[in-house]
Write a protein that holds these residues in place. Structure first.
Motif, PDB file in Angstrom:
ATOM      1  N   THR A 192      -1.427  19.190   0.184  1.00 36.52           N
ATOM      2  CA  THR A 192      -2.419  18.918   1.244  1.00 36.52           C
ATOM      3  C   THR A 192      -3.659  19.810   1.079  1.00 36.52           C
ATOM      4  N   HIS A 193      -4.732  19.379   1.726  1.00 38.54           N
ATOM      5  CA  HIS A 193      -5.962  20.192   1.719  1.00 38.54           C
ATOM      6  C   HIS A 193      -5.680  21.575   2.298  1.00 38.54           C
ATOM      7  N   GLY A 194      -4.852  21.617   3.334  1.00 41.28           N
ATOM      8  CA  GLY A 194      -4.539  22.891   3.983  1.00 41.28           C
ATOM      9  C   GLY A 194      -3.854  23.855   3.035  1.00 41.28           C
TER      10      GLY A 194
ATOM     11  N   GLY B 203      -3.691  15.333   5.187  1.00 43.13           N
ATOM     12  CA  GLY B 203      -4.421  14.687   4.081  1.00 43.13           C
ATOM     13  C   GLY B 203      -4.097  15.342   2.751  1.00 43.13           C
ATOM     14  N   THR B 204      -3.908  14.521   1.721  1.00 44.76           N
ATOM     15  CA  THR B 204      -3.483  15.034   0.420  1.00 44.76           C
ATOM     16  C   THR B 204      -4.600  14.909  -0.623  1.00 44.76           C
ATOM     17  N   ILE B 205      -4.451  15.686  -1.685  1.00 46.28           N
ATOM     18  CA  ILE B 205      -5.413  15.631  -2.794  1.00 46.28           C
ATOM     19  C   ILE B 205      -5.337  14.253  -3.463  1.00 46.28           C
TER      20      ILE B 205
ATOM     21  N   GLY C  59      -4.506  11.361  -2.093  1.00 49.30           N
ATOM     22  CA  GLY C  59      -5.149  10.371  -1.219  1.00 49.30           C
ATOM     23  C   GLY C  59      -6.658  10.459  -1.305  1.00 49.30           C
ATOM     24  N   ASN C  60      -7.182  11.683  -1.354  1.00 54.27           N
ATOM     25  CA  ASN C  60      -8.634  11.888  -1.452  1.00 54.27           C
ATOM     26  C   ASN C  60      -9.166  11.286  -2.747  1.00 54.27           C
ATOM     27  N   LEU C  61      -8.403  11.446  -3.848  1.00 52.81           N
ATOM     28  CA  LEU C  61      -8.837  10.909  -5.143  1.00 52.81           C
ATOM     29  C   LEU C  61      -8.759   9.385  -5.170  1.00 52.81           C
TER      30      LEU C  61
ATOM     31  N   VAL D 256     -12.528  20.155   4.774  1.00 50.36           N
ATOM     32  CA  VAL D 256     -12.143  18.768   5.101  1.00 50.36           C
ATOM     33  C   VAL D 256     -11.774  18.682   6.578  1.00 50.36           C
ATOM     34  N   GLY D 257     -12.371  17.715   7.267  1.00 46.72           N
ATOM     35  CA  GLY D 257     -11.990  17.346   8.635  1.00 46.72           C
ATOM     36  C   GLY D 257     -11.722  18.494   9.578  1.00 46.72           C
ATOM     37  N   SER D 258     -10.483  18.555  10.061  1.00 44.77           N
ATOM     38  CA  SER D 258     -10.047  19.541  11.054  1.00 44.77           C
ATOM     39  C   SER D 258      -8.703  20.086  10.574  1.00 44.77           C
TER      40      SER D 258
ATOM     41  N   GLY E  71     -15.891  12.188  -0.778  1.00 45.16           N
ATOM     42  CA  GLY E  71     -14.586  12.878  -0.821  1.00 45.16           C
ATOM     43  C   GLY E  71     -14.826  14.325  -1.237  1.00 45.16           C
ATOM     44  N   ASP E  72     -14.449  15.264  -0.397  1.00 44.00           N
ATOM     45  CA  ASP E  72     -14.877  16.649  -0.622  1.00 44.00           C
ATOM     46  C   ASP E  72     -14.212  17.347  -1.803  1.00 44.00           C
ATOM     47  N   SER E  73     -12.999  16.938  -2.158  1.00 47.66           N
ATOM     48  CA  SER E  73     -12.349  17.642  -3.279  1.00 47.66           C
ATOM     49  C   SER E  73     -12.974  17.243  -4.617  1.00 47.66           C
TER      50      SER E  73
ATOM     51  N   LYS F 142       0.841  -1.197   0.000  1.00 51.70           N
ATOM     52  CA  LYS F 142       0.000   0.000   0.000  1.00 51.70           C
ATOM     53  C   LYS F 142       0.872   1.241   0.000  1.00 51.70           C
ATOM     54  N   ILE F 143       0.456   2.232  -0.779  1.00 47.90           N
ATOM     55  CA  ILE F 143       1.158   3.517  -0.794  1.00 47.90           C
ATOM     56  C   ILE F 143       0.668   4.340   0.401  1.00 47.90           C
ATOM     57  N   LEU F 144       1.606   4.954   1.108  1.00 47.02           N
ATOM     58  CA  LEU F 144       1.258   5.805   2.257  1.00 47.02           C
ATOM     59  C   LEU F 144       1.597   7.259   1.910  1.00 47.02           C
ATOM     60  N   ALA F 145       0.566   8.129   1.930  1.00 47.46           N
ATOM     61  CA  ALA F 145       0.809   9.564   1.683  1.00 47.46           C
ATOM     62  C   ALA F 145       0.661  10.284   3.023  1.00 47.46           C
ATOM     63  N   GLY F 146      -0.495  10.943   3.271  1.00 40.67           N
ATOM     64  CA  GLY F 146      -0.701  11.601   4.574  1.00 40.67           C
ATOM     65  C   GLY F 146      -1.090  10.610   5.663  1.00 40.67           C
ATOM     66  N   GLY F 147      -1.618   9.473   5.257  1.00 46.55           N
ATOM     67  CA  GLY F 147      -1.985   8.423   6.215  1.00 46.55           C
ATOM     68  C   GLY F 147      -3.319   8.633   6.920  1.00 46.55           C
ATOM     69  N   THR F 148      -4.053   9.712   6.598  1.00 49.12           N
ATOM     70  CA  THR F 148      -5.281  10.000   7.364  1.00 49.12           C
ATOM     71  C   THR F 148      -6.397   8.991   7.083  1.00 49.12           C
ATOM     72  N   ASP F 149      -6.380   8.363   5.929  1.00 50.25           N
ATOM     73  CA  ASP F 149      -7.329   7.272   5.654  1.00 50.25           C
ATOM     74  C   ASP F 149      -6.663   5.924   5.917  1.00 50.25           C
ATOM     75  N   LEU F 150      -5.453   5.762   5.374  1.00 50.77           N
ATOM     76  CA  LEU F 150      -4.797   4.447   5.406  1.00 50.77           C
ATOM     77  C   LEU F 150      -4.527   3.970   6.833  1.00 50.77           C
ATOM     78  N   LEU F 151      -3.995   4.845   7.675  1.00 52.69           N
ATOM     79  CA  LEU F 151      -3.637   4.406   9.029  1.00 52.69           C
ATOM     80  C   LEU F 151      -4.886   4.085   9.852  1.00 52.69           C
TER      81      LEU F 151
ATOM     82  N   LEU G 266       1.368   5.203  -9.754  1.00 54.54           N
ATOM     83  CA  LEU G 266       1.375   6.247  -8.726  1.00 54.54           C
ATOM     84  C   LEU G 266       0.578   7.422  -9.283  1.00 54.54           C
ATOM     85  N   LEU G 267      -0.343   7.952  -8.486  1.00 53.87           N
ATOM     86  CA  LEU G 267      -1.014   9.186  -8.921  1.00 53.87           C
ATOM     87  C   LEU G 267      -0.017  10.315  -8.679  1.00 53.87           C
ATOM     88  N   VAL G 268       0.374  11.008  -9.739  1.00 52.15           N
ATOM     89  CA  VAL G 268       1.401  12.034  -9.559  1.00 52.15           C
ATOM     90  C   VAL G 268       0.835  13.458  -9.521  1.00 52.15           C
TER      91      VAL G 268
HETATM   92  C1  LIG Z   1     -11.046  12.447  11.363  1.00 50.80           C
HETATM   93  C2  LIG Z   1     -11.074  12.461   9.860  1.00 50.80           C
HETATM   94  C3  LIG Z   1     -11.863  13.384   9.195  1.00 50.80           C
HETATM   95  C4  LIG Z   1     -11.915  13.396   7.802  1.00 50.80           C
HETATM   96  N1  LIG Z   1     -12.719  14.319   7.195  1.00 50.80           N
HETATM   97  C5  LIG Z   1     -12.795  14.338   5.836  1.00 50.80           C
HETATM   98  C6  LIG Z   1     -13.642  15.291   5.193  1.00 50.80           C
HETATM   99  O1  LIG Z   1     -14.309  16.125   5.814  1.00 50.80           O
HETATM  100  N2  LIG Z   1     -13.693  15.256   3.835  1.00 50.80           N
HETATM  101  C7  LIG Z   1     -12.956  14.355   3.092  1.00 50.80           C
HETATM  102  O2  LIG Z   1     -13.043  14.383   1.868  1.00 50.80           O
HETATM  103  N3  LIG Z   1     -12.152  13.456   3.686  1.00 50.80           N
HETATM  104  C8  LIG Z   1     -12.050  13.424   5.035  1.00 50.80           C
HETATM  105  N4  LIG Z   1     -11.255  12.501   5.649  1.00 50.80           N
HETATM  106  C9  LIG Z   1     -10.534  11.518   4.823  1.00 50.80           C
HETATM  107  C10 LIG Z   1      -9.062  11.859   4.470  1.00 50.80           C
HETATM  108  O3  LIG Z   1      -8.485  12.818   5.321  1.00 50.80           O
HETATM  109  C11 LIG Z   1      -8.888  12.307   3.016  1.00 50.80           C
HETATM  110  O4  LIG Z   1      -9.465  11.353   2.138  1.00 50.80           O
HETATM  111  C12 LIG Z   1      -7.419  12.561   2.633  1.00 50.80           C
HETATM  112  O5  LIG Z   1      -7.395  13.372   1.480  1.00 50.80           O
HETATM  113  C13 LIG Z   1      -6.637  11.273   2.355  1.00 50.80           C
HETATM  114  O6  LIG Z   1      -5.318  11.639   1.969  1.00 50.80           O
HETATM  115  P1  LIG Z   1      -4.036  10.983   2.651  1.00 50.80           P
HETATM  116  O7  LIG Z   1      -2.848  11.644   2.035  1.00 50.80           O
HETATM  117  O8  LIG Z   1      -4.109  11.019   4.116  1.00 50.80           O
HETATM  118  O9  LIG Z   1      -4.169   9.490   2.119  1.00 50.80           O
HETATM  119  P2  LIG Z   1      -3.612   8.126   2.738  1.00 50.80           P
HETATM  120  O10 LIG Z   1      -4.387   7.786   3.955  1.00 50.80           O
HETATM  121  O11 LIG Z   1      -2.135   8.158   2.859  1.00 50.80           O
HETATM  122  O12 LIG Z   1      -3.990   7.148   1.538  1.00 50.80           O
HETATM  123  C14 LIG Z   1      -5.341   6.905   1.181  1.00 50.80           C
HETATM  124  C15 LIG Z   1      -5.387   5.904   0.019  1.00 50.80           C
HETATM  125  O13 LIG Z   1      -4.869   6.493  -1.154  1.00 50.80           O
HETATM  126  C16 LIG Z   1      -3.717   5.791  -1.637  1.00 50.80           C
HETATM  127  N5  LIG Z   1      -2.797   6.831  -2.112  1.00 50.80           N
HETATM  128  C17 LIG Z   1      -2.490   7.995  -1.478  1.00 50.80           C
HETATM  129  N6  LIG Z   1      -1.719   8.760  -2.271  1.00 50.80           N
HETATM  130  C18 LIG Z   1      -1.521   8.069  -3.425  1.00 50.80           C
HETATM  131  C19 LIG Z   1      -0.819   8.367  -4.631  1.00 50.80           C
HETATM  132  N7  LIG Z   1      -0.178   9.513  -4.832  1.00 50.80           N
HETATM  133  N8  LIG Z   1      -0.842   7.425  -5.623  1.00 50.80           N
HETATM  134  C20 LIG Z   1      -1.501   6.254  -5.458  1.00 50.80           C
HETATM  135  N9  LIG Z   1      -2.187   5.914  -4.325  1.00 50.80           N
HETATM  136  C21 LIG Z   1      -2.203   6.827  -3.327  1.00 50.80           C
HETATM  137  C22 LIG Z   1      -3.216   4.994  -0.440  1.00 50.80           C
HETATM  138  O14 LIG Z   1      -2.522   3.840  -0.832  1.00 50.80           O
HETATM  139  C23 LIG Z   1      -4.533   4.674   0.267  1.00 50.80           C
HETATM  140  O15 LIG Z   1      -5.154   3.573  -0.371  1.00 50.80           O
HETATM  141  C24 LIG Z   1     -11.159  12.460   7.055  1.00 50.80           C
HETATM  142  C25 LIG Z   1     -10.339  11.539   7.711  1.00 50.80           C
HETATM  143  C26 LIG Z   1     -10.296  11.537   9.104  1.00 50.80           C
HETATM  144  C27 LIG Z   1      -9.417  10.528   9.812  1.00 50.80           C
END
Ligand SMILES: Cc1cc2nc3c(=O)[nH]c(=O)nc-3n(C[C@H](O)[C@H](O)[C@H](O)COP(=O)(O)OP(=O)(O)OC[C@H]3O[C@@H](n4cnc5c(N)ncnc54)[C@H](O)[C@@H]3O)c2cc1C
Length: 284
Positions: free
Chosen positions: A74-76, A107-109, A111-113, A98-100, A120-122, A26-35, A163-165
């Motif tokens: 990042t969303h920020g 969280g990254t764009i 990861g959201n995609l 997005v979130g807090s 997914g808000d974006s 699994k690819i780890l970016a911001g980890g907010t979903d994956l972890l 990889l989504l670039v």
């Molecule tokens: C408390 C909380 C609140 C949240 N609120 C919202 C909200 O209001 N709105 C919203 O839309 N989301 C929300 N989220 C979800 C999350 O924060 C977003 O979806 C965020 O954009 C995920 O990005 P990330 O970098 O953390 O992804 P990760 O957790 O690192 O990865 C998510 C998935 O994407 C894959 N991935 C990531 N980057 C790439 C890449 N470049 N290429 C290929 N695969 C990749 C990973 O392998 C994994 O499967 C929330 C999450 C939490 C924990």
């Protein structure tokens, strides 16, 4: 839980690591979903490929009117970008919701995609901006329209060796006005029950083009073509806005799930559209 961890610092290192066939990686970016998914035992990857240190994926750029956001933006940073506030207001407004602050800073764009959640808000904002997703592998790069990238609930067209670039889209022009509105359970830290993004182009007080996208109402984000066609050629009067809201609710055809029921979502989709359009009318 045990897994192998590998950190890469460039796109080419990442692509090399992705080239071997490994379904449990699994690819780890911001980890907010994956972890969260790992913690809740929803997935148990054998290997984590940490891409969070790849600087070349953190760029926000503009070239000849096209905006390019690296996957690790990042969303920020999107919410705070003056360039994007001018050229991609619906995206700025959606990422700001997005979130807090902590989630937005991690969280990254990309990861959201890749999560491909209908809420997914974006994503609705990227639909109305006409975005394309750039995917890279050892075979080269391919670019696909966002509508073809998102193929179902939490399903995208990305392959395991890719990889989504970046995500790219034309920046909004001087006549374009846009917004994103979301309805959640609470004011902050809430997943969308329904969201609406729109961009209308106004010339001499009349709508020359309209793009509308609804989030969280169906398995993927949807457009509302009948509402869009209705708006073209119309001024933004209260009557036009109210009819657009009615059509939008009709086109929403929402689903019922744990977060909300279909009838409420349909009504709210139209209401969010009318609020956004009314603000545009007031400002112009
Ligand atoms: C408390 C909380 C609140 C949240 N609120 C919202 C909200 O209001 N709105 C919203 O839309 N989301 C929300 N989220 C979800 C999350 O924060 C977003 O979806 C965020 O954009 C995920 O990005 P990330 O970098 O953390 O992804 P990760 O957790 O690192 O990865 C998510 C998935 O994407 C894959 N991935 C990531 N980057 C790439 C890449 N470049 N290429 C290929 N695969 C990749 C990973 O392998 C994994 O499967 C929330 C999450 C939490 C924990």
């Amino acid at each position: 839980m045990k897994f192998n961890y590998q950190r890469v610092n460039t796109v080419s290192e990442a692509l090399e690591a992705l080239s071997g066939n490994n379904e449990t990686r699994k690819i780890l970016a911001g980890g907010t979903d994956l972890l969260v998914m790992i913690q809740e035992h929803l997935i148990s990857p054998g290997e984590l490929l940490d891409i969070s240190g790849i600087e070349e994926l953190k760029e926000i750029g503009e070239d000849d009117g096209m905006i390019r956001l690296g996957a690790l933006v990042t969303h920020g940073r999107i919410a705070d970008s003056p360039l994007l506030r001018e050229k991609a207001l619906p995206l700025v407004e959606s990422c700001g919701e997005v979130g807090s602050p902590q989630i937005r800073n991690l969280g990254t764009i990309g990861g959201n995609l890749v999560m491909a959640s209908p809420s997914g808000d974006s994503i609705p904002a990227l639909y109305v901006l006409g975005a394309e997703v750039i995917l890279a592998s050892n075979e080269g790069e391919r670019s696909i329209p966002i509508e073809e990238f998102l193929i179902g609930v939490k399903k995208s067209a990305i392959r395991s060796d890719e990889l989504l670039v970046a995500v790219i889209f034309p920046g909004m022009g001087a006549d374009d006005r846009g917004f994103f509105r979301k309805l959640g359970q609470r004011k902050a830290l809430a997943i969308s029950k329904v969201s609406t993004a729109a961009i209308v182009s106004l010339r001499d007080g009349v709508i020359a083009s309209a793009r509308i996208a609804l989030g969280a109402v169906a398995t993927t984000v949807i457009r509302t073509p009948r509402t869009e066609s209705f708006l073209v050629g119309q001024p933004l009067t209260p009557e036009v806005i109210s009819e657009a809201a009615r059509l939008c609710s009709e086109e929403s055809r929402a689903i019922t799930d744990i977060r909300s029921n279909a009838a409420y979502r349909d009504e709210m989709a139209g209401l969010l559209l009318s609020r956004g359009l009314a603000e545009i009318a007031e400002e112009n």
